[in-house]
Design an enzyme around this catalytic site. Structure first.
Site, PDB file in Angstrom:
ATOM      1  N   GLY A 327       0.638  -1.379  -0.071  1.00 39.75           N
ATOM      2  CA  GLY A 327       0.557  -0.565  -0.098  1.00 39.75           C
ATOM      3  C   GLY A 327       0.552   0.745  -0.403  1.00 39.75           C
ATOM      4  CB  SER A 328      -0.220   4.052   1.211  1.00 36.26           C
ATOM      5  OG  SER A 328      -1.390   4.904   0.407  1.00 36.26           O
ATOM      6  CB  THR A 329       4.300   1.034   3.464  1.00 34.48           C
ATOM      7  OG1 THR A 329       3.963  -0.002   3.037  1.00 34.48           O
ATOM      8  CG2 THR A 329       2.985   0.834   5.070  1.00 34.48           C
TER       9      THR A 329
END
Length: 640
Positions: A327-329
């Site tokens: 994801g956004s990590t």
């Protein structure tokens, strides 16, 4: 009929010759026999004496004590406990069934143990002891000893067995031992005679398996005298062998216990806590967990099916085996790839209107109304997807993949744990080899927000975060010492990225947790000198965006968070994945914040390290955690 004198003389001469020949043969045979007897009795006497002694004296192996396993502070994680057992000798017992019935009146015995014992009794010689039941208390042993006259052939015995005093806390790290099987022998290139001992225990998973040879030690032997039937008459000599090496791990038991308890408030989750300065893994948590002591003697079929049938996968080490869309990590990797390639400046801005149009397909931002004009710091702070769609088209998947691999994504870490995954960091070559197709621009857009083909484990995300925090190529380390010899940290050299670029990324992660518009602002740390920097992530498991509350648990999004603290002097890094937990900001970030604070304080963090409006809820949460108060072996759990 009368024979002539001449015939008689001829006959006498013939008989005499035959007698001489026969006598010579007899004398020669006697001579050979005498010579052979002299050779055997005189010249070969020592050799035959040795053969006779070997028929009378046998050598039997002695299993050495298995090496112990400790945490970084010397708290035992795997030990050898006394195992009180009750054995029976068939020839001394007479009527075996009658003897067992008398025993059952004194102590309770598991029917499965009795069934196993009956099978052993049928296979073994009548003078060989067979275990009826083990793991008994001292009271049981004393009771049997007192009633010995009424229990012919039944005696108490004592040996060593593996015990895991912290049980569920370390099930996925230390692993467990179990009886060696034919399958184990078929896949092991090991001719150690210890493996031929019936029910000899070897490491099956985790550190127990990976360091099996060092932990096993060297076999001892005892010299015993046996009679013609093979019964042991007496022991003539003993060599107890060499105990296995002890191993000290880098994990810290109080922190590990807290991580397990905190993750346990969720249905299925994992976390990795790491010291970014030297790579030490301080905790590797998985929820739910299991008790490895159940496997030591051999778990029942029902017990095993209970674990394997659990949809939350208690047997799986999600922290190192699990591979999730990050994801956004993952957005820090895309940003660094663009900065390193000279295709982005921190002040460059892109407009987010809520989506990016690529051909006839729209790639949406999580905020449907858009973020407006966004620069690098704001893109991380508010996790703008459109910003990264634009970067992906500029940078391309090959540069993104090369950067991510330098930070540990798509790389298998060298750790003594079972089935450590390499995850997936795709590029053009990868998709051509794997699927025989070309990489598309849309694939790059998905990868830029940590979706599509990209997969990473919580371990890899913790390594990535540590490398961002320190700028070094730090490698994770789980084993601190083996046999008293320190295992040196690895990867302390610089990562090779521009420090100014890394600083920009750290500032963006700081804003995530400390800016009022940051996605993890509610999970900030409100304590001077312990400020957290981090990044939230939410990875979809469905191609269609839906409300997580409207779908079954297994179809909800995964919640992720990575972070480190203190921001200006990193000493702890963490990654958290809550399977199907929904949003990273609402589910994973609070867990990571609590773990970081516990690691920094070394105990339950004070309430004033949390935002004032949350302190009442935090106090309630802390009181609900089941934590160990004493880490000596055998202590029970109690409420914090």
């Amino acid at each position: 009929m009368n024979r002539s004198p001449k015939d008689l003389d001829t006959s006498r001469r013939r008989i005499a010759r035959r007698a001489v020949i026969l006598g010579g043969l007899q004398l020669g045979g006697a001579g050979i026999l005498g010579w052979r007897m002299r050779q055997m009795q005189v010249e070969q006497a020592d050799a035959f004496r040795m053969l006779a002694e070997e028929n009378r004296i046998n050598m039997r192996l002695i299993a050495p004590p298995r090496g112990l396993i400790f945490d970084r502070n010397g708290i035992p994680l795997a030990e050898n406990a006394q195992n009180y057992r009750i054995v029976i000798v068939r020839e001394d017992a007479g009527d075996v069934d009658e003897a067992i019935e008398k025993l059952k009146k004194l102590i309770e015995i598991d029917p499965m143990d009795l069934e196993r014992a009956h099978r052993e009794l049928a296979r073994r010689s009548p003078f060989v002891p067979v275990t009826l039941t083990d793991q008994r208390s001292w009271e049981d042993v004393a009771l049997i000893a007192v009633n010995a006259p009424a229990l012919p052939g039944i005696t108490p015995d004592v040996g060593l067995t593996r015990n895991y005093p912290l049980a569920e806390d370390y099930a996925h790290i230390v692993g467990y031992v179990g009886p060696v099987s034919d399958y184990d022998l078929s896949r092991m290139d090991d001719d150690d005679p210890l493996l031929q001992i019936p029910k000899f225990q070897i490491g099956k998973t985790g550190v127990e398996q990976k360091y099996e040879r060092r932990l096993r030690g060297k076999a001892g032997a005892r010299q015993i005298e046996v009679n013609a039937a093979g019964r042991v008459m007496r022991e003539l000599g003993r060599d107890d062998g060499v105990p296995g090496d002890s191993i000290q791990l880098t994990v810290e038991s109080r922190l590990q216990n807290f991580v397990e308890a905190r993750l346990g408030l969720n249905e299925s989750a994992s976390a990795v806590v790491m010291d970014p300065r030297n790579g030490d893994l301080l905790a590797v948590g998985n929820a739910p967990s299991f008790d490895p002591n159940r496997f030591v003697r051999g778990i029942s079929v029902d017990g095993y099916q209970e674990l394997t049938g659990n949809r939350y996968r208690p047997l799986g080490n999600k922290a190192v085996q699990g591979a999730y869309p990050p994801g956004s990590t993952f957005k820090m990797m895309v940003s660094l790839a663009a900065l390193d390639a000279g295709l982005l400046k921190p002040e460059d801005r892109f407009y987010c209107g809520g989506h990016t149009q690529l051909g006839n397909r729209r790639f949406h931002c999580w905020k449907r109304g858009g973020h407006g004009w966004v620069d690098l710091e704001k893109s991380l702070e508010q996790s703008c997807d459109v910003y990264y769609y634009e970067l992906a088209q500029r940078v391309g998947i090959d540069r993104i993949a090369a950067t991510a691999r330098r930070f540990g994504i798509g790389q298998q870490m060298d750790l003594p744990m079972s089935a450590v995954t390499a995850g997936v960091m795709p590029d053009r070559d990868w998709i051509r080899e794997r699927y025989d197709q070309s990489w598309r621009v849309g694939d790059s857009l998905n990868a830029a927000i940590g979706q599509g083909y990209v997969l990473a484990s919580p371990l890899q995300l913790a390594v990535m975060t540590s490398r961002i925090a320190t700028g070094t190529r730090i490698e994770p380390r789980l084993v601190k010492m083996v046999g008293g010899v320190e295992q040196a940290p690895r990867g302390l050299e610089p990562l090779g990225f521009d420090e100014n670029h890394l600083r920009v990324i750290r500032d963006g992660m700081h804003a995530v947790s400390n800016s009022a518009r940051g996605t993890a602002y509610r999970s900030r740390i409100d304590a001077d000198g312990r400020i957290m920097a981090g990044k939230t992530g939410t990875s979809q498991v469905r191609s269609v965006v839906v409300n997580n509350q409207d779908v079954p648990w297994e179809e909800r999004d995964h919640a992720l968070f990575v972070g480190y603290a203190p921001y200006d002097a990193p000493s702890v890094a963490v990654s958290v994945v809550v399977e199907h937990g929904g949003g990273g900001s609402s589910t994973a970030a609070p867990v990571a914040r609590d773990i970081l604070l516990y690691a920094l304080y070394g105990t339950l963090p004070p309430l004033d390290s949390y935002p004032p409006e949350q302190r009442g809820d935090i106090e309630t949460l802390q009181s609900s955690l089941t934590l160990r108060q004493d880490f000596r072996p055998g202590n029970r759990l109690s409420r914090a």
